[in-house]
Design a protein around this motif. Structure first.
Motif, mmCIF file in Angstrom:
data_model
loop_
_atom_site.group_PDB
_atom_site.id
_atom_site.type_symbol
_atom_site.label_atom_id
_atom_site.label_comp_id
_atom_site.label_asym_id
_atom_site.label_seq_id
_atom_site.Cartn_x
_atom_site.Cartn_y
_atom_site.Cartn_z
ATOM 1 N N LEU A 114 -23.297 14.152 -35.754
ATOM 2 C CA LEU A 114 -24.350 13.154 -35.583
ATOM 3 C C LEU A 114 -24.264 12.504 -34.208
ATOM 4 O O LEU A 114 -25.276 12.207 -33.588
ATOM 5 C CB LEU A 114 -24.250 12.087 -36.670
ATOM 6 N N PHE A 115 -23.059 12.288 -33.731
ATOM 7 C CA PHE A 115 -22.884 11.669 -32.426
ATOM 8 C C PHE A 115 -23.175 12.668 -31.308
ATOM 9 O O PHE A 115 -23.699 12.297 -30.266
ATOM 10 C CB PHE A 115 -21.463 11.120 -32.284
ATOM 11 N N PHE A 116 -22.865 13.926 -31.525
ATOM 12 C CA PHE A 116 -23.069 14.946 -30.504
ATOM 13 C C PHE A 116 -24.555 15.202 -30.275
ATOM 14 O O PHE A 116 -25.012 15.320 -29.134
ATOM 15 C CB PHE A 116 -22.359 16.244 -30.920
ATOM 16 N N THR A 117 -25.324 15.273 -31.347
ATOM 17 C CA THR A 117 -26.742 15.600 -31.244
ATOM 18 C C THR A 117 -27.511 14.557 -30.445
ATOM 19 O O THR A 117 -28.382 14.899 -29.654
ATOM 20 C CB THR A 117 -27.353 15.738 -32.654
ATOM 21 N N SER A 118 -27.174 13.296 -30.633
ATOM 22 C CA SER A 118 -27.908 12.241 -29.937
ATOM 23 C C SER A 118 -27.596 12.192 -28.443
ATOM 24 O O SER A 118 -28.279 11.492 -27.703
ATOM 25 C CB SER A 118 -27.601 10.888 -30.579
ATOM 26 N N LEU A 119 -26.630 12.927 -27.986
ATOM 27 C CA LEU A 119 -26.232 12.900 -26.579
ATOM 28 C C LEU A 119 -26.699 14.118 -25.788
ATOM 29 O O LEU A 119 -26.188 14.382 -24.699
ATOM 30 C CB LEU A 119 -24.710 12.772 -26.486
ATOM 31 N N GLN A 120 -27.664 14.850 -26.300
ATOM 32 C CA GLN A 120 -28.101 16.072 -25.624
ATOM 33 C C GLN A 120 -28.768 15.796 -24.278
ATOM 34 O O GLN A 120 -28.668 16.596 -23.358
ATOM 35 C CB GLN A 120 -29.034 16.875 -26.532
ATOM 36 N N VAL A 121 -29.444 14.663 -24.148
ATOM 37 C CA VAL A 121 -30.056 14.316 -22.862
ATOM 38 C C VAL A 121 -28.965 14.097 -21.813
ATOM 39 O O VAL A 121 -29.075 14.564 -20.670
ATOM 40 C CB VAL A 121 -30.953 13.066 -23.007
ATOM 41 N N ALA A 122 -27.894 13.416 -22.213
ATOM 42 C CA ALA A 122 -26.776 13.209 -21.287
ATOM 43 C C ALA A 122 -26.127 14.549 -20.927
ATOM 44 O O ALA A 122 -25.709 14.750 -19.777
ATOM 45 C CB ALA A 122 -25.757 12.259 -21.895
ATOM 46 N N HIS A 123 -26.047 15.458 -21.883
ATOM 47 C CA HIS A 123 -25.479 16.786 -21.596
ATOM 48 C C HIS A 123 -26.323 17.512 -20.547
ATOM 49 O O HIS A 123 -25.784 18.147 -19.637
ATOM 50 C CB HIS A 123 -25.393 17.619 -22.872
ATOM 51 N N THR A 124 -27.639 17.402 -20.670
ATOM 52 C CA THR A 124 -28.518 18.020 -19.678
ATOM 53 C C THR A 124 -28.272 17.414 -18.297
ATOM 54 O O THR A 124 -28.268 18.125 -17.287
ATOM 55 C CB THR A 124 -29.990 17.835 -20.092
ATOM 56 N N ALA A 125 -28.051 16.114 -18.240
ATOM 57 C CA ALA A 125 -27.753 15.462 -16.965
ATOM 58 C C ALA A 125 -26.424 15.957 -16.393
ATOM 59 O O ALA A 125 -26.287 16.102 -15.173
ATOM 60 C CB ALA A 125 -27.720 13.947 -17.146
ATOM 61 N N VAL A 126 -25.448 16.232 -17.249
ATOM 62 C CA VAL A 126 -24.165 16.782 -16.797
ATOM 63 C C VAL A 126 -24.385 18.128 -16.119
ATOM 64 O O VAL A 126 -23.810 18.412 -15.064
ATOM 65 C CB VAL A 126 -23.167 16.910 -17.975
ATOM 66 N N LEU A 148 -16.775 9.425 -22.786
ATOM 67 C CA LEU A 148 -16.045 9.025 -21.583
ATOM 68 C C LEU A 148 -16.575 9.744 -20.344
ATOM 69 O O LEU A 148 -16.719 9.146 -19.276
ATOM 70 C CB LEU A 148 -14.549 9.294 -21.753
ATOM 71 N N LEU A 149 -16.873 11.029 -20.477
ATOM 72 C CA LEU A 149 -17.441 11.796 -19.368
ATOM 73 C C LEU A 149 -18.778 11.211 -18.932
ATOM 74 O O LEU A 149 -19.016 11.001 -17.738
ATOM 75 C CB LEU A 149 -17.618 13.263 -19.776
ATOM 76 N N TYR A 150 -19.645 10.926 -19.881
ATOM 77 C CA TYR A 150 -20.964 10.386 -19.559
ATOM 78 C C TYR A 150 -20.849 9.003 -18.923
ATOM 79 O O TYR A 150 -21.615 8.663 -18.029
ATOM 80 C CB TYR A 150 -21.848 10.318 -20.801
ATOM 81 N N HIS A 151 -19.870 8.239 -19.367
ATOM 82 C CA HIS A 151 -19.677 6.906 -18.800
ATOM 83 C C HIS A 151 -19.111 6.975 -17.381
ATOM 84 O O HIS A 151 -19.595 6.296 -16.474
ATOM 85 C CB HIS A 151 -18.752 6.084 -19.706
ATOM 86 N N LYS A 152 -18.100 7.817 -17.182
ATOM 87 C CA LYS A 152 -17.417 7.875 -15.886
ATOM 88 C C LYS A 152 -18.229 8.620 -14.829
ATOM 89 O O LYS A 152 -18.344 8.165 -13.694
ATOM 90 C CB LYS A 152 -16.048 8.564 -16.027
ATOM 91 N N MET A 180 -22.371 3.433 -22.196
ATOM 92 C CA MET A 180 -22.280 4.027 -23.533
ATOM 93 C C MET A 180 -22.243 2.965 -24.632
ATOM 94 O O MET A 180 -22.677 3.221 -25.747
ATOM 95 C CB MET A 180 -21.070 4.951 -23.630
ATOM 96 N N TRP A 181 -21.725 1.773 -24.340
ATOM 97 C CA TRP A 181 -21.719 0.709 -25.351
ATOM 98 C C TRP A 181 -23.141 0.285 -25.665
ATOM 99 O O TRP A 181 -23.508 0.097 -26.819
ATOM 100 C CB TRP A 181 -20.890 -0.484 -24.880
ATOM 101 N N ASN A 182 -23.946 0.142 -24.630
ATOM 102 C CA ASN A 182 -25.342 -0.230 -24.817
ATOM 103 C C ASN A 182 -26.092 0.873 -25.568
ATOM 104 O O ASN A 182 -26.899 0.600 -26.464
ATOM 105 C CB ASN A 182 -25.994 -0.522 -23.466
ATOM 106 N N PHE A 183 -25.832 2.123 -25.192
ATOM 107 C CA PHE A 183 -26.452 3.250 -25.874
ATOM 108 C C PHE A 183 -26.079 3.270 -27.352
ATOM 109 O O PHE A 183 -26.928 3.475 -28.213
ATOM 110 C CB PHE A 183 -26.020 4.565 -25.205
#
Length: 154
Positions: free
Chosen positions: A7-19, A72-76, A82-85
């Motif tokens: 559930l946590f991984f799926t919601s972060l796909q936009v951040a993965h694309t940015a990576v 942590l990767l997306y934050h750094k 990530m807290w706000n997200f």
């Protein structure tokens, strides 16, 4: 148990694309490699003790590690707060999930239908409860969603 980290991984796909776009794929690859190693090592140990449940536990732990490491990767590297997200995404949607799980457990005890048909009926009811809860509790723009549903029903 196995679904929760996903559930946590799926919601972060936009951040993965940015990576990928920022060319930080090597960090993502290291995280995936570590996830695989953790999963295999824990699975060998836990499946001997607990069988299939031990394997599920190892998957859950490994994917939990992946979720934390990716956050942590997306934050750094991407400077995403990530807290706000998490507050905007997970906290808002947790109430509809809790409502649907509780009503699903209640329906499971109330409706005395078993087998595949019972599972289908109970599953459909839980999905409807979840969708209603999301519209009325989880989303900001309820009127737009309700108008779209009304237009589909016409």
């Amino acid at each position: 148990l196995v679904i929760v980290p996903g559930l946590f991984f799926t919601s972060l796909q936009v951040a993965h694309t940015a990576v990928v776009m920022k060319k930080h794929v090597n960090y993502y690859a290291y995280i995936c490699l570590a996830t695989g190693i953790i999963n295999v090592l824990l699975s060998i140990f836990l499946s001997r003790l607990y069988g299939a449940v031990g394997s599920c536990i190892s998957i859950s732990i490994a994917y939990g590690f992946r979720a934390i490491a990716l956050n942590l990767l997306y934050h750094k590297k991407l400077r995403i707060n990530m807290w706000n997200f998490a507050k905007k995404c997970y906290l808002r949607m947790s109430l509809p999930i809790v409502i649907s799980v509780l009503i699903g457990a209640l329906l499971s005890n109330i409706i005395p239908i078993f087998g595949w048909i019972g599972l289908g009926i109970k599953g459909a009811l839980v999905v409807v409860v979840y969708l209603v809860a999301v519209v009325f509790v989880g989303l900001n723009d309820r009127k737009a969603i309700i108008n779209q549903v009304k237009s589909l029903l016409r």
